[in-house]
Design an enzyme around this catalytic site. Sequence first.
Site, PDB file in Angstrom:
ATOM      1  N   ASN A 184      40.667  25.925  19.544  1.00  0.00           N
ATOM      2  CA  ASN A 184      39.574  26.269  18.912  1.00  0.00           C
ATOM      3  C   ASN A 184      39.324  27.465  18.320  1.00  0.00           C
ATOM      4  O   ASN A 184      40.280  28.438  18.272  1.00  0.00           O
ATOM      5  CB  ASN A 184      38.406  25.796  19.764  1.00  0.00           C
ATOM      6  CG  ASN A 184      37.245  25.309  18.999  1.00  0.00           C
ATOM      7  OD1 ASN A 184      36.904  25.298  17.939  1.00  0.00           O
ATOM      8  ND2 ASN A 184      36.576  23.992  19.665  1.00  0.00           N
ATOM      9  N   HIS A 214      50.672  46.834  31.558  1.00  0.00           N
ATOM     10  CA  HIS A 214      50.988  48.060  31.483  1.00  0.00           C
ATOM     11  C   HIS A 214      50.991  48.773  32.718  1.00  0.00           C
ATOM     12  O   HIS A 214      50.352  48.180  33.669  1.00  0.00           O
ATOM     13  CB  HIS A 214      49.786  48.998  30.621  1.00  0.00           C
ATOM     14  CG  HIS A 214      49.571  48.264  29.385  1.00  0.00           C
ATOM     15  ND1 HIS A 214      50.057  48.899  28.203  1.00  0.00           N
ATOM     16  CD2 HIS A 214      48.756  47.595  28.754  1.00  0.00           C
ATOM     17  CE1 HIS A 214      49.726  48.314  27.158  1.00  0.00           C
ATOM     18  NE2 HIS A 214      48.889  47.267  27.501  1.00  0.00           N
ATOM     19  N   LYS A 278      39.475  30.255  41.418  1.00  0.00           N
ATOM     20  CA  LYS A 278      39.867  29.515  42.482  1.00  0.00           C
ATOM     21  C   LYS A 278      39.619  27.962  42.110  1.00  0.00           C
ATOM     22  O   LYS A 278      38.680  27.754  41.357  1.00  0.00           O
ATOM     23  CB  LYS A 278      39.094  30.181  43.622  1.00  0.00           C
ATOM     24  CG  LYS A 278      39.026  31.514  43.902  1.00  0.00           C
ATOM     25  CD  LYS A 278      38.204  32.161  45.255  1.00  0.00           C
ATOM     26  CE  LYS A 278      38.338  33.352  45.279  1.00  0.00           C
ATOM     27  NZ  LYS A 278      37.819  34.050  46.431  1.00  0.00           N
ATOM     28  N   ARG A 281      37.833  21.950  43.011  1.00  0.00           N
ATOM     29  CA  ARG A 281      37.554  20.526  42.998  1.00  0.00           C
ATOM     30  C   ARG A 281      39.159  20.327  42.711  1.00  0.00           C
ATOM     31  O   ARG A 281      39.711  20.699  42.073  1.00  0.00           O
ATOM     32  CB  ARG A 281      36.749  19.902  42.148  1.00  0.00           C
ATOM     33  CG  ARG A 281      36.516  18.737  42.127  1.00  0.00           C
ATOM     34  CD  ARG A 281      35.693  18.089  41.135  1.00  0.00           C
ATOM     35  NE  ARG A 281      35.832  16.751  40.704  1.00  0.00           N
ATOM     36  CZ  ARG A 281      35.366  15.872  39.728  1.00  0.00           C
ATOM     37  NH1 ARG A 281      34.322  16.793  39.084  1.00  0.00           N
ATOM     38  NH2 ARG A 281      35.219  14.614  39.531  1.00  0.00           N
TER      39      ARG A 281
END
Length: 293
Positions: A184, A214, A278, A281
């Site tokens: 998109n 870097h 994290k 589900r």
Amino acid sequence: MYIYLHEMGDSKIQISATTFGVGLGFVAAISITLGGAVAYAVTHYTGTRTCACDDYESSVRAKLQKRKKNMSRYTLPAEYSSGSVHDYKTDCRHIEAIGKEKLELYKMINGKPYNADDPLLQEMLTDAHELCYEYNRLWNRNSRKVILEGLLGKFSQSNPPYVEAPVYVDYGLNIEVGKNFYANFGCVLLDCAKIHIGDNVMLAPNVQLYTAGHPTDYVERRSVEFAQPITIGNDVWIGGGSIVLPGVSIGDRTIVAAGSVVTKNIPSDVIIAGIPAKIVRFIGERQIDNPVE
């Protein structure tokens, strides 16, 4: 003086004109697009000038031809491509095989510290950025596809990518996408290292994939960069504004919630969210072997 440029389909014509008084004369601008060829006529109160040309298309073709001509300079021999390990510092045979001009390119693709100001890398960046500029100002999807063929490293011809403008890349050649890829508006793919994207992947607006990094040492950071590849599996959906950092792999069918920052490898069939991202589900009943801490 006004010039309106309209891009239409292969069998359509559109004419727009603006006319207004300027003393005893007038200013008019007319643009016609027929099958991608551009013709325009400009009349100014100081005189008349008529020009029929396809300068814009010629410019794009020239940039694509230049990139194609330089492709052998922009790519490495297969054995020195991403993932290869060679002791080029002590074995001059490797430098001869790679070519001195491509040494920094070799370092960049293979995760070694490299000089981003290297002349060849700067030339490659310029070529890719010019094509991005042309892509982002086009509306005709057939014309966009032609530019993508010159910009990206690899994609499916039978199920080509659908990439909304604007889109931004570093080199383009290090990006490989599978079938039915969709990106998109406003996506950024910094492909200093390889970015491999599987089939049926969707990127929401403003998704950012960063392979570039870097050093933490501020002195070294002034002149050295490094890059690590990003791999995205099949049927992955990455939500708007998410960022994927260097070296990350995302498993098949995983969903990345909007606004996430992905810093570690993610398994298949999970939904992740947050900064850092994290697992929130599991998708289906599949158990996770190495959940993100």
